[in-house]
Design a protein around this motif. Structure first.
Motif, mmCIF file in Angstrom:
data_model
loop_
_atom_site.group_PDB
_atom_site.id
_atom_site.type_symbol
_atom_site.label_atom_id
_atom_site.label_comp_id
_atom_site.label_asym_id
_atom_site.label_seq_id
_atom_site.Cartn_x
_atom_site.Cartn_y
_atom_site.Cartn_z
ATOM 1 N N GLU A 72 6.251 7.966 -11.139
ATOM 2 C CA GLU A 72 7.471 7.162 -11.087
ATOM 3 C C GLU A 72 7.439 5.939 -12.011
ATOM 4 O O GLU A 72 8.484 5.357 -12.292
ATOM 5 N N LEU A 73 6.244 5.560 -12.471
ATOM 6 C CA LEU A 73 6.133 4.393 -13.353
ATOM 7 C C LEU A 73 5.444 4.793 -14.658
ATOM 8 O O LEU A 73 4.363 4.302 -14.981
ATOM 9 N N PRO A 74 6.051 5.681 -15.427
ATOM 10 C CA PRO A 74 5.418 6.110 -16.676
ATOM 11 C C PRO A 74 5.247 4.928 -17.633
ATOM 12 O O PRO A 74 6.138 4.098 -17.782
ATOM 13 N N GLY A 75 4.081 4.863 -18.244
ATOM 14 C CA GLY A 75 3.803 3.778 -19.176
ATOM 15 C C GLY A 75 3.257 2.516 -18.537
ATOM 16 O O GLY A 75 2.821 1.601 -19.247
ATOM 17 N N ILE A 76 3.288 2.433 -17.224
ATOM 18 C CA ILE A 76 2.743 1.272 -16.515
ATOM 19 C C ILE A 76 1.291 1.565 -16.148
ATOM 20 O O ILE A 76 1.004 2.582 -15.511
ATOM 21 N N THR A 87 0.807 -1.220 0.000
ATOM 22 C CA THR A 87 0.000 0.000 0.000
ATOM 23 C C THR A 87 0.841 1.271 0.000
ATOM 24 O O THR A 87 0.289 2.366 -0.118
ATOM 25 N N GLU A 88 2.137 1.142 0.127
ATOM 26 C CA GLU A 88 3.032 2.299 0.110
ATOM 27 C C GLU A 88 3.654 2.440 -1.274
ATOM 28 O O GLU A 88 4.084 1.450 -1.871
ATOM 29 N N ALA A 89 3.728 3.662 -1.771
ATOM 30 C CA ALA A 89 4.180 3.903 -3.134
ATOM 31 C C ALA A 89 5.586 3.361 -3.382
ATOM 32 O O ALA A 89 5.832 2.702 -4.401
ATOM 33 N N ASP A 90 6.522 3.628 -2.488
ATOM 34 C CA ASP A 90 7.901 3.198 -2.715
ATOM 35 C C ASP A 90 7.999 1.686 -2.848
ATOM 36 O O ASP A 90 8.736 1.179 -3.706
ATOM 37 N N ALA A 91 7.267 0.965 -2.006
ATOM 38 C CA ALA A 91 7.307 -0.500 -2.063
ATOM 39 C C ALA A 91 6.716 -1.018 -3.370
ATOM 40 O O ALA A 91 7.240 -1.966 -3.976
ATOM 41 N N ILE A 92 5.633 -0.403 -3.823
ATOM 42 C CA ILE A 92 5.000 -0.830 -5.072
ATOM 43 C C ILE A 92 5.906 -0.534 -6.264
ATOM 44 O O ILE A 92 6.058 -1.365 -7.176
ATOM 45 N N ILE A 93 6.518 0.640 -6.265
ATOM 46 C CA ILE A 93 7.419 1.024 -7.355
ATOM 47 C C ILE A 93 8.597 0.049 -7.437
ATOM 48 O O ILE A 93 8.938 -0.455 -8.515
#
Length: 218
Positions: free
Chosen positions: A100-104, A66-72
């Motif tokens: 942070e995840l362009p195109g995903i 649920t945290e952005a850094d972990a998902i990225i």
């Protein structure tokens, strides 16, 4: 209405991926660590399977983070084309993932528990590329984030489909015996199936063929 796209989930090996694609799957679901449910595989294996999947087939990383850094970090290790958020996240997380995840592509799971799910879908819609309606329960001590094998109220799912403008995937207890009814009831963009096409936990070619025949007939 065009036939819905079919995502086969809980892929556990390159061989299962090949079988699903041979039968007509448009997307594959790859399950990372979850608090409960079937189909969890190691991230190294997720990356291996993803690397073998030809375009334009979509590869979905199912994450409980649920945290952005972990998902990225997880997406970058696995290399999938889609991140499926199986738990609910803060709005800022969607924003950071976009940056942070362009195109995903981002797919947010909505666990259909009642009419409150309609409002939640409306709220989340502007921040994601698609919604996936499932039958989990995030309020339990051990969260259910998918793979329950249960259907939910398709009338509520239909309300959500009519309330949002992004593509909608329908999951939760789908199988060759009920998928045609589900398609007629909800008219989703896509379908997501795991246990309904498996026997003793393994992907079953006979059930896959029956599923795709039922979808075509619907």
């Amino acid at each position: 209405m065009p036939a819905p796209r079919v995502k086969i989930c809980c892929i556990s090996s390159p061989e299962e991926a090949e079988l699903a694609l041979a039968c007509g799957a448009s997307a594959l679901g790859l399950v990372s660590a979850m608090p409960s449910g079937p189909g969890v595989i190691d991230e190294v294996l997720i990356a291996e399977i993803t690397a073998r999947v030809p375009p334009p087939v979509a590869t979905f990383l199912l994450t409980s983070q649920t945290e952005a850094d972990a998902i990225i970090d997880q997406q970058r290790r696995c290399g999938t084309s889609v991140v499926q958020l199986c738990d609910y996240v803060e709005p800022a997380v969607h924003v950071l993932l976009r940056r942070e995840l362009p195109g995903i592509r981002l797919v947010q799971v909505i666990h259909v528990t009642g009419l409150e799910s309609v409002e939640l879908a409306r709220e989340v819609e502007p921040r994601v590329d698609a919604l996936l309606l499932d039958s989990g329960n995030t309020t339990l001590t051990v969260k259910e984030l998918g793979g329950t094998g249960r259907t939910h109220d398709w009338a509520t799912s239909r309300q959500i489909r009519e309330a949002v403008n992004v593509p909608l995937f329908l999951a939760g207890g789908l199988s060759p015996t009920n998928v045609a009814e589900a398609v007629r009831a909800v008219e989703p963009f896509g379908l997501d199936i795991c246990s309904g096409v498996r026997t003793d936990g393994k992907l079953d070619k006979v059930k896959l063929v029956a599923l795709f025949s039922a979808v075509a007939a619907a």
